[in-house]
Scaffold this active site. Structure first.
Site, PDB file in Angstrom:
ATOM      1  N   CYS A  33       0.786  -1.241   0.114  1.00  0.00           N
ATOM      2  CA  CYS A  33       0.058   0.059   0.018  1.00  0.00           C
ATOM      3  C   CYS A  33       0.912   1.299  -0.079  1.00  0.00           C
ATOM      4  O   CYS A  33       2.083   1.395   0.713  1.00  0.00           O
ATOM      5  CB  CYS A  33      -0.703   0.006   1.250  1.00  0.00           C
ATOM      6  SG  CYS A  33      -1.782  -1.392   1.297  1.00  0.00           S
ATOM      7  N   ARG A  78       5.617  -0.469  -6.007  1.00  0.00           N
ATOM      8  CA  ARG A  78       5.664  -1.291  -4.756  1.00  0.00           C
ATOM      9  C   ARG A  78       4.434  -2.088  -4.908  1.00  0.00           C
ATOM     10  O   ARG A  78       4.583  -3.310  -3.968  1.00  0.00           O
ATOM     11  CB  ARG A  78       5.175  -0.034  -3.670  1.00  0.00           C
ATOM     12  CG  ARG A  78       5.941   0.753  -3.181  1.00  0.00           C
ATOM     13  CD  ARG A  78       5.459   2.230  -2.432  1.00  0.00           C
ATOM     14  NE  ARG A  78       5.178   1.686  -1.030  1.00  0.00           N
ATOM     15  CZ  ARG A  78       5.690   2.161  -0.193  1.00  0.00           C
ATOM     16  NH1 ARG A  78       6.822   2.468  -0.421  1.00  0.00           N
ATOM     17  NH2 ARG A  78       5.214   1.654   1.204  1.00  0.00           N
ATOM     18  N   TRP A 105      -2.848  -2.830  -1.638  1.00  0.00           N
ATOM     19  CA  TRP A 105      -2.516  -4.075  -1.869  1.00  0.00           C
ATOM     20  C   TRP A 105      -3.436  -5.033  -0.776  1.00  0.00           C
ATOM     21  O   TRP A 105      -3.307  -4.929   0.338  1.00  0.00           O
ATOM     22  CB  TRP A 105      -0.994  -4.290  -1.609  1.00  0.00           C
ATOM     23  CG  TRP A 105      -0.616  -5.443  -2.074  1.00  0.00           C
ATOM     24  CD1 TRP A 105      -0.038  -6.033  -3.365  1.00  0.00           C
ATOM     25  CD2 TRP A 105      -0.224  -6.685  -1.326  1.00  0.00           C
ATOM     26  NE1 TRP A 105       0.469  -6.950  -3.475  1.00  0.00           N
ATOM     27  CE2 TRP A 105       0.207  -7.656  -2.062  1.00  0.00           C
ATOM     28  CE3 TRP A 105      -0.563  -7.152   0.027  1.00  0.00           C
ATOM     29  CZ2 TRP A 105       0.671  -8.879  -1.785  1.00  0.00           C
ATOM     30  CZ3 TRP A 105      -0.041  -8.326   0.406  1.00  0.00           C
ATOM     31  CH2 TRP A 105       0.489  -9.267  -0.529  1.00  0.00           C
ATOM     32  N   ASN A 160      -2.255   2.700   6.063  1.00  0.00           N
ATOM     33  CA  ASN A 160      -1.522   1.458   5.840  1.00  0.00           C
ATOM     34  C   ASN A 160      -1.318   0.797   7.228  1.00  0.00           C
ATOM     35  O   ASN A 160      -1.274   1.321   8.208  1.00  0.00           O
ATOM     36  CB  ASN A 160      -0.265   2.209   5.229  1.00  0.00           C
ATOM     37  CG  ASN A 160       0.028   2.354   3.821  1.00  0.00           C
ATOM     38  OD1 ASN A 160      -1.174   2.059   3.108  1.00  0.00           O
ATOM     39  ND2 ASN A 160       1.006   2.659   3.490  1.00  0.00           N
ATOM     40  N   GLY A 161      -1.389  -0.683   6.852  1.00  0.00           N
ATOM     41  CA  GLY A 161      -1.124  -1.336   8.178  1.00  0.00           C
ATOM     42  C   GLY A 161      -2.300  -2.410   8.337  1.00  0.00           C
ATOM     43  O   GLY A 161      -3.253  -2.625   7.452  1.00  0.00           O
ATOM     44  N   GLU A 172      17.576 -19.009  -4.429  1.00  0.00           N
ATOM     45  CA  GLU A 172      17.324 -17.599  -5.397  1.00  0.00           C
ATOM     46  C   GLU A 172      16.797 -17.912  -6.852  1.00  0.00           C
ATOM     47  O   GLU A 172      15.804 -17.391  -7.442  1.00  0.00           O
ATOM     48  CB  GLU A 172      18.598 -16.832  -5.057  1.00  0.00           C
ATOM     49  CG  GLU A 172      18.386 -15.695  -6.082  1.00  0.00           C
ATOM     50  CD  GLU A 172      17.416 -14.590  -5.715  1.00  0.00           C
ATOM     51  OE1 GLU A 172      16.470 -14.799  -4.867  1.00  0.00           O
ATOM     52  OE2 GLU A 172      16.962 -13.775  -6.680  1.00  0.00           O
ATOM     53  N   LYS A 212      13.190 -16.740  -8.327  1.00  0.00           N
ATOM     54  CA  LYS A 212      13.102 -15.993  -9.385  1.00  0.00           C
ATOM     55  C   LYS A 212      11.985 -16.678 -10.350  1.00  0.00           C
ATOM     56  O   LYS A 212      10.820 -15.860 -10.795  1.00  0.00           O
ATOM     57  CB  LYS A 212      14.356 -15.573 -10.127  1.00  0.00           C
ATOM     58  CG  LYS A 212      15.090 -14.669  -9.468  1.00  0.00           C
ATOM     59  CD  LYS A 212      14.836 -13.262  -9.608  1.00  0.00           C
ATOM     60  CE  LYS A 212      14.117 -12.741  -8.217  1.00  0.00           C
ATOM     61  NZ  LYS A 212      14.552 -12.309  -7.232  1.00  0.00           N
ATOM     62  N   GLU A 266       8.531 -16.773  -8.870  1.00  0.00           N
ATOM     63  CA  GLU A 266       7.675 -15.309  -8.772  1.00  0.00           C
ATOM     64  C   GLU A 266       7.072 -14.865  -9.904  1.00  0.00           C
ATOM     65  O   GLU A 266       6.142 -13.912 -10.099  1.00  0.00           O
ATOM     66  CB  GLU A 266       8.148 -14.381  -7.741  1.00  0.00           C
ATOM     67  CG  GLU A 266       9.628 -13.897  -8.297  1.00  0.00           C
ATOM     68  CD  GLU A 266      10.252 -12.904  -7.059  1.00  0.00           C
ATOM     69  OE1 GLU A 266       9.464 -12.341  -6.345  1.00  0.00           O
ATOM     70  OE2 GLU A 266      11.527 -12.905  -7.211  1.00  0.00           O
ATOM     71  N   HIS A 297      17.547 -37.528   0.318  1.00  0.00           N
ATOM     72  CA  HIS A 297      16.772 -37.535   1.623  1.00  0.00           C
ATOM     73  C   HIS A 297      15.407 -37.318   1.294  1.00  0.00           C
ATOM     74  O   HIS A 297      14.815 -37.032   2.374  1.00  0.00           O
ATOM     75  CB  HIS A 297      17.571 -36.744   2.691  1.00  0.00           C
ATOM     76  CG  HIS A 297      19.227 -36.935   2.954  1.00  0.00           C
ATOM     77  ND1 HIS A 297      19.408 -38.075   3.532  1.00  0.00           N
ATOM     78  CD2 HIS A 297      20.178 -36.344   2.533  1.00  0.00           C
ATOM     79  CE1 HIS A 297      20.654 -38.257   3.683  1.00  0.00           C
ATOM     80  NE2 HIS A 297      21.196 -36.824   2.884  1.00  0.00           N
ATOM     81  N   LYS A 306       6.122  -4.903  -4.055  1.00  0.00           N
ATOM     82  CA  LYS A 306       7.796  -4.637  -3.742  1.00  0.00           C
ATOM     83  C   LYS A 306       8.208  -4.372  -2.379  1.00  0.00           C
ATOM     84  O   LYS A 306       9.086  -4.852  -1.885  1.00  0.00           O
ATOM     85  CB  LYS A 306       8.085  -3.408  -4.618  1.00  0.00           C
ATOM     86  CG  LYS A 306       9.507  -2.977  -4.586  1.00  0.00           C
ATOM     87  CD  LYS A 306      10.086  -4.108  -5.524  1.00  0.00           C
ATOM     88  CE  LYS A 306      11.502  -3.644  -5.765  1.00  0.00           C
ATOM     89  NZ  LYS A 306      12.356  -5.278  -5.815  1.00  0.00           N
TER      90      LYS A 306
HETATM   91  C1  F6R Z   1      12.072 -11.470  -4.511  1.00  0.00           C
HETATM   92  C2  F6R Z   1      11.964 -10.328  -3.588  1.00  0.00           C
HETATM   93  C3  F6R Z   1      11.412 -10.410  -2.212  1.00  0.00           C
HETATM   94  C4  F6R Z   1      12.309  -9.171  -1.353  1.00  0.00           C
HETATM   95  C5  F6R Z   1      11.781  -9.617   0.040  1.00  0.00           C
HETATM   96  C6  F6R Z   1      12.564  -8.430   0.815  1.00  0.00           C
HETATM   97  O1  F6R Z   1      12.383 -11.261  -5.850  1.00  0.00           O
HETATM   98  O2  F6R Z   1      12.007  -9.222  -4.128  1.00  0.00           O
HETATM   99  O3  F6R Z   1      11.785 -11.617  -1.863  1.00  0.00           O
HETATM  100  O4  F6R Z   1      13.801  -9.718  -1.561  1.00  0.00           O
HETATM  101  O5  F6R Z   1      10.517  -9.196  -0.086  1.00  0.00           O
HETATM  102  O6  F6R Z   1      12.502  -7.267   0.530  1.00  0.00           O
HETATM  103  P1  F6R Z   1      13.601  -6.312   0.968  1.00  0.00           P
HETATM  104  O7  F6R Z   1      14.809  -6.566   0.268  1.00  0.00           O
HETATM  105  O8  F6R Z   1      12.950  -4.789   0.408  1.00  0.00           O
HETATM  106  O9  F6R Z   1      13.242  -6.170   2.529  1.00  0.00           O
END
Ligand code: F6R
Length: 595
Positions: free
Chosen positions: A2, A28, A82, A108-109, A473, A477, A480, A496, A590
């Site tokens: 948000c 965001r 959001w 927000n919250g 990682e 990627k 997502e 295992h 984001k």
């Molecule tokens: C994945 C991604 C998320 C962020 C996570 C932490 O591509 O972007 O997993 O890494 O939400 O976000 P930050 O780094 O902003 O604390």
């Protein structure tokens, strides 16, 4: 997540100003949005009520009522939502208003006690139009207004809310806005007689560099001037504006079709910058690490995997034990934190609530807090005793790429500086930057792998040592942005349990750099192949066990940086192939500012 943007001042097109502000918060992530405008002039009816536009979907796609945009107004508040409480509908979008339509709020919250407050309001015959927790706020203010002025009413109402919240409230009878917070970032910008309030300082930068970061338990009133008040006792506080001297950032895609590919392409230069200019910037933290009694990396998602890579770097290069914990789990591991402990928070946004929460507790225990963050002035930046900025530039694609690479570069630099060899780190980083440039230039070579993976519902990715977090990682990627199920795991863990899922044609990506893990991970690849799995090897050299080969030159420890890049590119291409927008994956935000 948000986003809040509000304006009060001398402009006559407040709705436009707020809409432009909201567009700068779009990165965001949001699923709906809304703006409430207090119209200047007009008839009595218009003067005392808010005009509200609320929509699901993206701002750019909305066919706006042209009257709304040309409203003569100098006060407006807007929100990108959001969804948490209540589905994605026009009604659930903010701003929310009270029964009289004179009070408008954005929030927000999460209000932890909203159900009990809502029941009390219902008994007093308040009518609710949405399924959100936020909608109780204007009604609580409406009740308080029967006894108090607007600012006091907002303060009283806000103090009834439990949880970590941030609000902006406006009253159509007054020309002031009231801002209050116990969590979630809020910053006020001032330019002569104009005030802006936002979740994010960068969205205010086009208007002013003079900013006030609101702290938790503070309340501000903006209108003709600015007042800062303690939420608890209502006393006035001293105002300390800061001048934000951030270089204006390139927020456009330029020649690139998406931010994700733009940001992947920026990585070589980000690494080069860190390799050549960060020796001094990391030296203070190096000293702190040397004297700390227990160092912990914490982060969420991609940032946590960077932290995990950090533990391997620190162990191998500096012979130093560091723990990594998912920030959301660190809350339950804090008992042994002492005043000599050091917590190093990794966070691109600097706002992730899962990171902010344990840091708040660790701070109370007097532990030292350090951060590697991309966002100057963010909550985590401001909480930290020591800070290193990632210098990656604003990351706009939801999926993190360049901030991850920047974190790894700094962690490598820190590890080598602990043994007085920063020059080695710089050399390795430069080599890795050159290799990444080649990988990006030759991205067409990845096409056959993309074709193969796009046909599959499940992908397994393995690595050992420093390549284990890389596997995690890479899988994240792919998941997502392409929504294909991808699972990363330590090569040794395969037999295992998970090997039970390998059958004829199951694709498995194997990170096999030329390091101490090479032989063991190849044995794992052979095990998978003998069960019909298809092996995509990511390595310095080809091997008979590989059905597909992705070449990544060995650049010593910095191979950990280079070898993720083909997987970032593959994830991006998979999203395109499946017709998804890689910049805005579904259900993801984001900046994750709620739990
Ligand atoms: C994945 C991604 C998320 C962020 C996570 C932490 O591509 O972007 O997993 O890494 O939400 O976000 P930050 O780094 O902003 O604390």
């Amino acid at each position: 997540m948000c986003g809040i943007f509000g304006y009060v001042g001398t402009k006559k097109n407040a709705a436009q100003t707020v809409l432009e502000g909201l567009k700068l918060l779009e990165y965001r992530g949001y699923d709906s949005w809304g703006v409430a405008v207090k119209e200047k002039g007009g008839n009595k009816e218009q003067k005392t009520k808010f005009v509200v536009e609320k929509r699901t979907g993206k701002i750019a796609d909305a066919k706006l009522n042209s009257k709304f945009l040309i409203l003569n107004s100098s006060l407006a508040l807007g929100h990108t939502r959001w969804a948490t409480h209540g589905g994605v509908t026009d009604k659930n979008a903010h701003p929310h208003i009270d029964c009289t339509r004179k009070i408008s709020i954005i929030h927000n919250g999460i209000i932890e006690n909203y159900q009990e407050l809502k029941k009390l309001l219902e008994k007093k015959h308040h009518k609710f139009l949405s399924d959100t927790d936020s909608e109780i706020i204007p009604h609580l203010i409406e009740e308080e207004l029967k006894k108090f002025g607007f600012a006091t009413s907002v303060r009283n109402a806000f103090n009834m809310l439990r949880g970590m919240n941030a609000i902006v409230a406006a009253y159509s009878i007054s020309s002031e806005m009231v801002i209050a917070k116990t969590g979630s970032p809020l910053v006020i910008g001032e330019n002569k007689k104009e005030f802006f309030v936002s979740s994010d300082a960068t969205s205010i930068l086009p208007h002013t560099k003079k900013m006030l970061f609101i702290k938790d338990n503070e309340m501000a009133i903006i209108g003709k001037n600015l007042q800062l008040i303690n939420l608890g006792d209502g006393k006035k506080q001293k105002i300390n504006f800061e001048t934000i001297n951030w270089k204006s950032q390139n927020l456009k895609k330029g020649k690139f079709p998406h931010f994700m590919i733009k940001e992947i392409s920026e990585q070589p230069n980000i690494i080069r910058n860190i390799a050549t200019t960060y020796q001094d910037q990391v030296s203070s933290l190096t000293k702190t690490i040397k004297t700390a009694k227990g160092t912990f990396f914490i982060g969420a998602g991609t940032a946590s995997f960077a932290g995990l890579i950090g533990t391997y770097f620190f162990s191998k290069i500096a012979n130093k034990h560091v723990n990594m914990a998912y920030a959301s789990e660190f809350n339950y591991l804090l008992d042994f934190i002492k005043n000599k402990s050091l917590i190093i928070a990794l966070s691109q946004s600097g706002e992730t609530i899962d990171v902010v929460e344990p840091l708040t507790i660790a701070k109370k225990k007097k532990a030292k807090i350090a951060t590697l963050t991309n966002t100057q002035g963010s909550t985590i930046y401001r909480m930290s005793d020591e800070k290193i900025l990632l210098g990656a530039g604003i990351e706009q694609a939801v999926a993190s790429t360049k901030a991850y690479i920047a974190k790894l570069s700094i962690l490598l630099m820190l590890s080598y500086q602990l043994v007085n060899s920063s020059k080695t780190a710089s050399e390795q980083l430069i080599e890795s930057a050159n290799e990444i440039e080649k990988i990006i230039k030759n991205k067409k070579k990845l096409k056959p792998v993309v074709e193969l993976l796009a046909k599959n519902k499940h992908i397994y990715i393995i690595g050992r040592g420093v390549s284990y977090p890389t596997a995690l990682e890479a899988a994240l990627k792919i998941r997502e942005v392409s929504y294909i199920h991808a699972e990363g795991l330590a090569g040794g863990e395969l037999k295992h349990g998970t090997i039970a899922l390998i059958s004829k044609g199951t694709p498995c990506i194997v990170f096999a750099p030329l390091d101490e893990t090479h032989d063991a991970i190849l044995s794992n690849a052979i095990e998978i192949r003998s069960r019909g799995g298809i092996i995509i090897g990511v390595s310095n050299k080809n091997h008979p066990a590989f059905d597909y080969f992705i070449e990544v030159k060995n650049t010593s420890d910095a191979t950990a940086l280079s070898q993720i890049v083909p997987l970032q590119l593959i994830a991006y291409e998979l999203a395109l192939k499946k017709g998804y927008d890689p910049d805005k994956p579904r259900n993801l935000a984001k900046s994750v500012t709620v739990k």
